[in-house]
Motif scaffolding. Structure first.
Motif, mmCIF file in Angstrom:
data_model
loop_
_atom_site.group_PDB
_atom_site.id
_atom_site.type_symbol
_atom_site.label_atom_id
_atom_site.label_comp_id
_atom_site.label_asym_id
_atom_site.label_seq_id
_atom_site.Cartn_x
_atom_site.Cartn_y
_atom_site.Cartn_z
ATOM 1 N N VAL A 93 4.693 -6.069 -15.813
ATOM 2 C CA VAL A 93 5.647 -4.970 -15.624
ATOM 3 C C VAL A 93 5.620 -4.433 -14.193
ATOM 4 C CG1 VAL A 93 6.424 -2.730 -16.520
ATOM 5 C CG2 VAL A 93 5.215 -4.327 -18.034
ATOM 6 N N PHE A 94 4.433 -4.225 -13.644
ATOM 7 C CA PHE A 94 4.310 -3.715 -12.274
ATOM 8 C C PHE A 94 2.985 -4.168 -11.685
ATOM 9 C CE2 PHE A 94 2.664 -0.515 -15.144
ATOM 10 C CZ PHE A 94 1.490 -0.093 -14.553
ATOM 11 N N GLY A 95 2.939 -4.240 -10.371
ATOM 12 C CA GLY A 95 1.737 -4.689 -9.683
ATOM 13 C C GLY A 95 0.700 -3.592 -9.553
ATOM 14 N N ALA A 96 -0.497 -3.977 -9.149
ATOM 15 C CA ALA A 96 -1.559 -3.005 -8.905
ATOM 16 C C ALA A 96 -1.172 -2.101 -7.736
ATOM 17 C CB ALA A 96 -2.869 -3.722 -8.595
ATOM 18 N N THR A 97 -1.490 -0.835 -7.831
ATOM 19 C CA THR A 97 -1.240 0.073 -6.713
ATOM 20 C C THR A 97 -2.281 -0.192 -5.619
ATOM 21 O OG1 THR A 97 -2.597 1.782 -7.760
ATOM 22 C CG2 THR A 97 -0.218 1.862 -8.148
ATOM 23 N N PRO A 98 -1.941 0.044 -4.359
ATOM 24 C CA PRO A 98 -2.871 -0.277 -3.262
ATOM 25 C C PRO A 98 -4.125 0.592 -3.261
ATOM 26 C CG PRO A 98 -0.611 0.026 -2.457
ATOM 27 C CD PRO A 98 -0.640 0.519 -3.863
ATOM 28 N N LEU A 99 -5.213 0.004 -2.831
ATOM 29 C CA LEU A 99 -6.437 0.734 -2.511
ATOM 30 C C LEU A 99 -6.603 0.601 -1.005
ATOM 31 C CD1 LEU A 99 -9.010 2.253 -3.539
ATOM 32 C CD2 LEU A 99 -10.155 0.024 -3.537
ATOM 33 N N GLN A 100 -6.417 1.693 -0.262
ATOM 34 C CA GLN A 100 -6.351 1.634 1.195
ATOM 35 C C GLN A 100 -7.482 2.442 1.833
ATOM 36 O OE1 GLN A 100 -2.431 3.264 1.831
ATOM 37 N NE2 GLN A 100 -1.408 1.311 1.439
ATOM 38 N N ARG A 101 -8.158 1.822 2.786
ATOM 39 C CA ARG A 101 -9.160 2.559 3.555
ATOM 40 C C ARG A 101 -8.432 3.510 4.501
ATOM 41 N NH1 ARG A 101 -12.456 3.105 8.081
ATOM 42 N NH2 ARG A 101 -14.666 3.429 7.560
ATOM 43 N N ASN A 102 -8.895 4.753 4.555
ATOM 44 C CA ASN A 102 -8.276 5.740 5.427
ATOM 45 C C ASN A 102 -9.205 6.033 6.598
ATOM 46 O OD1 ASN A 102 -7.653 8.722 6.295
ATOM 47 N ND2 ASN A 102 -5.832 8.006 5.214
ATOM 48 N N ASP A 103 -8.827 5.557 7.782
ATOM 49 C CA ASP A 103 -9.675 5.706 8.966
ATOM 50 C C ASP A 103 -9.819 7.170 9.373
ATOM 51 O OD1 ASP A 103 -9.970 2.970 9.037
ATOM 52 O OD2 ASP A 103 -8.354 2.659 10.495
ATOM 53 N N HIS A 104 -8.736 7.922 9.268
ATOM 54 C CA HIS A 104 -8.746 9.330 9.658
ATOM 55 C C HIS A 104 -9.784 10.105 8.850
ATOM 56 C CE1 HIS A 104 -7.428 13.423 10.460
ATOM 57 N NE2 HIS A 104 -7.094 13.584 9.200
ATOM 58 N N LEU A 105 -9.755 9.952 7.535
ATOM 59 C CA LEU A 105 -10.696 10.666 6.670
ATOM 60 C C LEU A 105 -12.110 10.092 6.793
ATOM 61 C CD1 LEU A 105 -8.435 11.018 3.489
ATOM 62 C CD2 LEU A 105 -9.070 12.839 5.096
#
Length: 409
Positions: A18-30
């Motif tokens: 039905v839908f793909g996995a949502t992204p897991l993104q590293r946040n450099d700022h935080l």
């Protein structure tokens, strides 16, 4: 592997049709700011901009084809998730929403559901809406889809944890979760168990989990502040609480609604990420656990991004007031020539008048001024107020007076 973990994995696999996995993104700022390895699980990038369609999908697939009419009561993300899934499965959905629901949310729900759903606006408050939905289910023999207090919904929300583990290729050291009714947190905790540490975050105006832990059972915390609408739940689900009963109360924190607005504006301005108030909870909570997470891998679940931009002026206003760069005063202005000019001379080069209302009453030696002042740094107000005192101007700071704020700010 536990039975629950197997079911969560099966639900996750079924979702891929039905839908793909949502992204897991590293946040450099935080990550730089908190000296940790911080990742954002971007549920705001799901097809309906929240995690809610996961639970709706899993609960519906378990009863189709025996049930073909589905009902829910919701003013936001759950309604959109159910509508999306009704369209996907080709079944009928009747979605009850409060009369006071913003048109933007109603329209999005109708867009997701198309010809497969009907939206019924009932009641000024959610309890009336819920009662009407449940009564309809009894009369029509329809299947009620709970937003959180349902084992299949909890199992579906656990797919967030399954994806985190797959995408990170390990279990993170720490997960920060927003809490409303408890569906997401119950699912993630049931999947990961004691393999990681948790922080659960609630808005000040709806501390349903903290209150339940203190009482030992779900408790109604009405009246609630509905600003953080995605997490503004008066009573945590009974099934959800049973899965969360064993957590340490010290791992639950509450944040003020104004404080959450600071993160919404920061993420929008710095990262270009649009988050709804509930979606910003986990990120704002980082500062509360900064010492605990230093040097560790942390996942913040950004639970949703259904933000109505008509609310942006209010969010900005709340953020400025909380951060101390905007204040409101009632100033007592002497009725003499040059008094206003004298006052204006006190303002510093970075002080900006954003509100000015002057009321002069006859036979009075003083007039009242409602004045709002913005500055770049909170520290600027110290010298400004000191000069007001030295010049003999009487004033009252009403910035944090919520009663007055409702009428004049």
């Amino acid at each position: 592997m536990t039975d629950f973990q197997l079911k969560a994995k099966a639900a996750t696999q079924a979702m891929r049709d039905v839908f793909g996995a949502t992204p897991l993104q590293r946040n450099d700022h935080l990550s730089d700011r908190f000296e940790a390895d911080i990742w954002l699980k971007r549920e705001d990038l799901s097809p309906v901009r929240s995690y809610k369609l996961r639970g709706a999908f899993n609960a519906m697939r378990k009863v189709i084809p025996e049930k073909s009419v589905f009902v829910c009561a919701s003013a936001g993300n759950h309604a959109q998730g159910v509508a999306f899934m009704c369209s996907h499965f080709g079944v009928r959905g009747v979605i009850f929403m409060p009369v006071t629901t913003p048109q933007q949310k109603i329209q999005k729900t109708r867009i997701f559901g198309g010809a497969h759903i009907e939206v019924r606006l009932v009641g000024d408050y959610f309890d009336k809406t819920l009662s009407a939905a449940q009564e309809f289910c009894i009369q029509e023999g329809a299947h009620f889809l709970s937003p959180f207090d349902d084992e299949d919904v909890i199992e579906g929300q656990a797919s967030v944890a399954v994806e985190i583990e797959d995408q990170l290729a390990r279990v993170p050291a720490h997960i920060i979760l927003p809490v409303g009714g408890g569906g997401l947190s119950a699912g993630v905790v049931s999947y990961f168990g004691k393999t990681c540490n948790y922080t659960f975050v609630e808005p000040d105006g709806a501390p349903s989990l903290a209150s339940a832990l203190a009482k030992g059972e779900p408790v109604d915390v009405s009246p609630i502040n509905s600003f953080v609408d995605g997490a503004a739940v008066a009573k945590i689900g009974a099934r959800n609480f049973e899965r969360l009963r064993g957590i340490d109360p010290s791992d639950v924190i509450t944040l003020s609604e104004d404080r959450i607005c600071v993160t919404i504006t920061e993420m929008l301005n710095v990262e270009g990420v649009v988050l709804e108030p509930a979606g910003a909870l986990s990120i704002e909570a980082l500062s509360e656990v900064a010492d605990e997470i230093r040097g560790k891998t942390v996942v913040c679940v950004a639970s949703g991004g259904n933000f109505d931009f008509e609310r942006l002026p209010e969010v900005k206003e709340r953020a400025q007031r909380y951060s101390g760069v905007k204040k409101y005063f009632i100033l007592r202005m002497p009725q003499r020539p040059g008094a206003l000019k004298e006052f204006l001379g006190i303002l510093g080069p970075e002080d900006d008048i954003c509100r000015f209302e002057y009321l002069k009453k006859s036979a009075r030696n003083f007039g009242s001024v409602l004045i709002g002042i913005e500055t770049r740094k909170p520290d600027s107000f110290g010298p400004f107020l000191a000069q007001l005192d030295a010049a003999g101007f009487a004033y009252t700071d009403i910035t944090n007076d919520e009663t007055l704020a409702q009428f004049v700010i």
